[in-house]
Write a protein that holds these residues in place. Structure first.
Motif, PDB file in Angstrom:
ATOM      1  N   GLY A  55       8.421 -74.400  68.753  1.00 64.89           N
ATOM      2  CA  GLY A  55       8.922 -74.089  67.417  1.00 64.89           C
ATOM      3  C   GLY A  55       9.842 -72.897  67.441  1.00 64.89           C
ATOM      4  N   LYS A  56      10.046 -72.320  66.261  1.00 63.75           N
ATOM      5  CA  LYS A  56      10.924 -71.160  66.147  1.00 63.75           C
ATOM      6  C   LYS A  56      10.155 -69.879  65.876  1.00 63.75           C
ATOM      7  CE  LYS A  56      14.868 -73.873  64.708  1.00 63.75           C
ATOM      8  NZ  LYS A  56      15.883 -74.123  63.711  1.00 63.75           N
ATOM      9  N   ALA A  57       8.862 -69.990  65.575  1.00 65.74           N
ATOM     10  CA  ALA A  57       8.061 -68.806  65.258  1.00 65.74           C
ATOM     11  C   ALA A  57       7.332 -68.305  66.500  1.00 65.74           C
ATOM     12  CB  ALA A  57       7.040 -69.153  64.175  1.00 65.74           C
ATOM     13  N   PRO A  58       7.059 -67.016  66.567  1.00 63.46           N
ATOM     14  CA  PRO A  58       6.288 -66.474  67.699  1.00 63.46           C
ATOM     15  C   PRO A  58       4.802 -66.802  67.560  1.00 63.46           C
ATOM     16  CG  PRO A  58       6.821 -64.731  66.150  1.00 63.46           C
ATOM     17  CD  PRO A  58       7.514 -65.971  65.657  1.00 63.46           C
ATOM     18  N   HIS A  59       4.180 -67.080  68.701  1.00 65.09           N
ATOM     19  CA  HIS A  59       2.747 -67.404  68.742  1.00 65.09           C
ATOM     20  C   HIS A  59       2.151 -66.826  70.017  1.00 65.09           C
ATOM     21  CE1 HIS A  59       3.170 -70.271  65.453  1.00 65.09           C
ATOM     22  NE2 HIS A  59       4.150 -70.864  66.112  1.00 65.09           N
ATOM     23  N   ASN A  60       0.819 -66.783  70.045  1.00 64.56           N
ATOM     24  CA  ASN A  60       0.101 -66.452  71.275  1.00 64.56           C
ATOM     25  C   ASN A  60      -1.127 -67.342  71.375  1.00 64.56           C
ATOM     26  OD1 ASN A  60      -2.170 -65.135  69.910  1.00 64.56           O
ATOM     27  ND2 ASN A  60      -0.800 -63.424  69.573  1.00 64.56           N
ATOM     28  N   VAL A  61      -1.754 -67.324  72.523  1.00 68.60           N
ATOM     29  CA  VAL A  61      -2.976 -68.081  72.800  1.00 68.60           C
ATOM     30  C   VAL A  61      -4.030 -67.050  73.162  1.00 68.60           C
ATOM     31  CG1 VAL A  61      -4.035 -69.738  74.387  1.00 68.60           C
ATOM     32  CG2 VAL A  61      -1.683 -70.099  73.609  1.00 68.60           C
ATOM     33  N   THR A  62      -5.065 -66.938  72.320  1.00 66.71           N
ATOM     34  CA  THR A  62      -6.082 -65.915  72.511  1.00 66.71           C
ATOM     35  C   THR A  62      -7.469 -66.522  72.389  1.00 66.71           C
ATOM     36  OG1 THR A  62      -4.601 -64.285  71.509  1.00 66.71           O
ATOM     37  CG2 THR A  62      -6.925 -63.680  71.684  1.00 66.71           C
ATOM     38  N   PHE A  70      -9.207 -64.816  77.745  1.00 64.28           N
ATOM     39  CA  PHE A  70      -7.835 -64.664  78.227  1.00 64.28           C
ATOM     40  C   PHE A  70      -6.902 -64.646  77.030  1.00 64.28           C
ATOM     41  CE2 PHE A  70      -8.883 -69.211  78.593  1.00 64.28           C
ATOM     42  CZ  PHE A  70      -7.889 -69.814  77.852  1.00 64.28           C
ATOM     43  N   LYS A  71      -5.699 -64.146  77.248  1.00 59.56           N
ATOM     44  CA  LYS A  71      -4.702 -64.058  76.191  1.00 59.56           C
ATOM     45  C   LYS A  71      -3.311 -64.168  76.800  1.00 59.56           C
ATOM     46  CE  LYS A  71      -3.114 -61.162  72.406  1.00 59.56           C
ATOM     47  NZ  LYS A  71      -3.358 -59.989  71.580  1.00 59.56           N
ATOM     48  N   SER A  72      -2.469 -64.951  76.147  1.00 55.68           N
ATOM     49  CA  SER A  72      -1.074 -65.037  76.567  1.00 55.68           C
ATOM     50  C   SER A  72      -0.292 -63.911  75.895  1.00 55.68           C
ATOM     51  CB  SER A  72      -0.471 -66.380  76.145  1.00 55.68           C
ATOM     52  OG  SER A  72      -0.241 -66.403  74.738  1.00 55.68           O
ATOM     53  N   THR A  73       0.940 -63.740  76.328  1.00 58.16           N
ATOM     54  CA  THR A  73       1.835 -62.855  75.602  1.00 58.16           C
ATOM     55  C   THR A  73       2.282 -63.576  74.337  1.00 58.16           C
ATOM     56  OG1 THR A  73       3.759 -63.711  76.780  1.00 58.16           O
ATOM     57  CG2 THR A  73       2.688 -61.751  77.710  1.00 58.16           C
ATOM     58  N   THR A  74       2.793 -62.828  73.376  1.00 56.22           N
ATOM     59  CA  THR A  74       3.395 -63.448  72.188  1.00 56.22           C
ATOM     60  C   THR A  74       4.796 -63.870  72.579  1.00 56.22           C
ATOM     61  OG1 THR A  74       2.061 -62.120  70.697  1.00 56.22           O
ATOM     62  CG2 THR A  74       4.086 -63.058  69.790  1.00 56.22           C
ATOM     63  N   GLN A  75       5.120 -65.132  72.288  1.00 57.68           N
ATOM     64  CA  GLN A  75       6.420 -65.658  72.684  1.00 57.68           C
ATOM     65  C   GLN A  75       6.893 -66.722  71.720  1.00 57.68           C
ATOM     66  OE1 GLN A  75       4.754 -66.341  76.614  1.00 57.68           O
ATOM     67  NE2 GLN A  75       5.113 -68.522  76.406  1.00 57.68           N
ATOM     68  N   VAL A  76       8.183 -67.034  71.785  1.00 58.78           N
ATOM     69  CA  VAL A  76       8.794 -68.055  70.940  1.00 58.78           C
ATOM     70  C   VAL A  76       9.068 -69.321  71.738  1.00 58.78           C
ATOM     71  CG1 VAL A  76      10.802 -68.626  69.496  1.00 58.78           C
ATOM     72  CG2 VAL A  76       9.805 -66.338  69.407  1.00 58.78           C
ATOM     73  N   LYS A  77       9.351 -69.180  73.011  1.00 54.38           N
ATOM     74  CA  LYS A  77       9.576 -70.346  73.873  1.00 54.38           C
ATOM     75  C   LYS A  77       8.957 -70.076  75.229  1.00 54.38           C
ATOM     76  CE  LYS A  77      14.218 -68.860  75.115  1.00 54.38           C
ATOM     77  NZ  LYS A  77      15.610 -69.248  75.197  1.00 54.38           N
ATOM     78  N   GLY A  78       8.833 -71.119  76.005  1.00 49.81           N
ATOM     79  CA  GLY A  78       8.216 -70.993  77.319  1.00 49.81           C
ATOM     80  C   GLY A  78       6.861 -71.663  77.330  1.00 49.81           C
ATOM     81  N   SER A  79       6.009 -71.224  78.253  1.00 49.67           N
ATOM     82  CA  SER A  79       4.686 -71.827  78.379  1.00 49.67           C
ATOM     83  C   SER A  79       3.704 -70.804  78.963  1.00 49.67           C
ATOM     84  CB  SER A  79       4.737 -73.070  79.269  1.00 49.67           C
ATOM     85  OG  SER A  79       5.086 -72.717  80.593  1.00 49.67           O
ATOM     86  N   PHE A  80       2.438 -71.158  78.855  1.00 49.10           N
ATOM     87  CA  PHE A  80       1.345 -70.354  79.394  1.00 49.10           C
ATOM     88  C   PHE A  80       0.299 -71.331  79.914  1.00 49.10           C
ATOM     89  CE2 PHE A  80      -2.925 -68.521  78.559  1.00 49.10           C
ATOM     90  CZ  PHE A  80      -2.882 -67.439  79.426  1.00 49.10           C
ATOM     91  N   THR A  95      -3.333 -65.201  67.166  1.00 50.36           N
ATOM     92  CA  THR A  95      -3.759 -64.066  66.349  1.00 50.36           C
ATOM     93  C   THR A  95      -2.735 -63.703  65.270  1.00 50.36           C
ATOM     94  OG1 THR A  95      -2.892 -62.477  67.957  1.00 50.36           O
ATOM     95  CG2 THR A  95      -5.216 -63.098  68.160  1.00 50.36           C
ATOM     96  N   ILE A  96      -1.508 -64.165  65.409  1.00 50.84           N
ATOM     97  CA  ILE A  96      -0.490 -63.929  64.386  1.00 50.84           C
ATOM     98  C   ILE A  96      -0.745 -64.802  63.153  1.00 50.84           C
ATOM     99  CG2 ILE A  96       1.991 -64.098  63.861  1.00 50.84           C
ATOM    100  CD1 ILE A  96       2.432 -63.653  66.904  1.00 50.84           C
ATOM    101  N   HIS A  97      -1.225 -66.013  63.382  1.00 46.30           N
ATOM    102  CA  HIS A  97      -1.398 -66.982  62.298  1.00 46.30           C
ATOM    103  C   HIS A  97      -2.865 -67.352  62.051  1.00 46.30           C
ATOM    104  CE1 HIS A  97       2.808 -67.548  63.719  1.00 46.30           C
ATOM    105  NE2 HIS A  97       3.004 -67.437  62.426  1.00 46.30           N
ATOM    106  N   ALA A  98      -3.783 -66.501  62.495  1.00 44.38           N
ATOM    107  CA  ALA A  98      -5.206 -66.744  62.278  1.00 44.38           C
ATOM    108  C   ALA A  98      -5.543 -66.476  60.815  1.00 44.38           C
ATOM    109  CB  ALA A  98      -6.021 -65.827  63.187  1.00 44.38           C
ATOM    110  N   PRO A  99      -6.529 -67.119  60.284  1.00 42.53           N
ATOM    111  CA  PRO A  99      -7.486 -67.978  60.958  1.00 42.53           C
ATOM    112  C   PRO A  99      -7.072 -69.443  61.008  1.00 42.53           C
ATOM    113  CG  PRO A  99      -8.242 -67.654  58.737  1.00 42.53           C
ATOM    114  CD  PRO A  99      -6.946 -66.871  58.889  1.00 42.53           C
ATOM    115  N   GLY A 100      -5.953 -69.800  60.380  1.00 37.12           N
ATOM    116  CA  GLY A 100      -5.571 -71.206  60.290  1.00 37.12           C
ATOM    117  C   GLY A 100      -5.111 -71.852  61.576  1.00 37.12           C
ATOM    118  N   MET A 101      -4.511 -71.083  62.479  1.00 33.44           N
ATOM    119  CA  MET A 101      -4.004 -71.665  63.724  1.00 33.44           C
ATOM    120  C   MET A 101      -5.071 -71.502  64.788  1.00 33.44           C
ATOM    121  SD  MET A 101      -0.351 -71.024  65.492  1.00 33.44           S
ATOM    122  CE  MET A 101       0.134 -71.941  66.950  1.00 33.44           C
ATOM    123  N   LYS A 102      -5.870 -72.557  64.940  1.00 33.20           N
ATOM    124  CA  LYS A 102      -7.075 -72.501  65.765  1.00 33.20           C
ATOM    125  C   LYS A 102      -7.235 -73.805  66.538  1.00 33.20           C
ATOM    126  CE  LYS A 102     -12.056 -72.210  64.877  1.00 33.20           C
ATOM    127  NZ  LYS A 102     -13.051 -71.987  63.816  1.00 33.20           N
TER     128      LYS A 102
END
Length: 108
Positions: A55-62, A70-80, A95-102
């Motif tokens: 997408g176009k918004a920044p996200h992370n995986v936590t 574990f936790k990824s960096t916050t990014q807009v493109k790429g992969s983890f 964690t940017i879009h919590a609690p809905g992005m789960k």
């Protein structure tokens, strides 16, 4: 010589003594539009999960709950990617879009 090797391999395979390594499994999750696609996974121990930003918004995986953190960096493109080696249920948020992005991953 080739016949001898082939015969030895056939004998070992028939006897069940020839170890053939299993291919490592990888599951891909898209990170986009404030959701994880798929939001529920069940995988075997040792599976690598790869999150790919789409997408176009920044996200992370936590991981907020589970047998390993574990936790990824916050990014807009790429992969983890993370190889899951501990059995149990993982609760994962952006964690940017919590609690809905789960999402949850169950490792057997």
């Amino acid at each position: 010589m080739k016949k001898l090797i082939a015969a030895a391999a056939a004998t070992a395979l028939a006897a069940g003594t020839l170890a053939i390594p299993a291919l490592a499994a990888t599951k891909t999750v898209q990170v986009k539009d404030n959701k994880f696609v798929a939001n529920k996974l069940t995988v075997s121990k040792g599976t690598t999960v790869k999150w790919v930003w789409k997408g176009k918004a920044p996200h992370n995986v936590t991981v907020t709950k589970g047998p390993a953190k574990f936790k990824s960096t916050t990014q807009v493109k790429g992969s983890f990617s993370k190889k899951l080696t501990k059995k149990g249920t993982y609760t994962i948020l952006c964690t940017i879009h919590a609690p809905g992005m789960k999402m949850t991953i169950k490792v057997k």
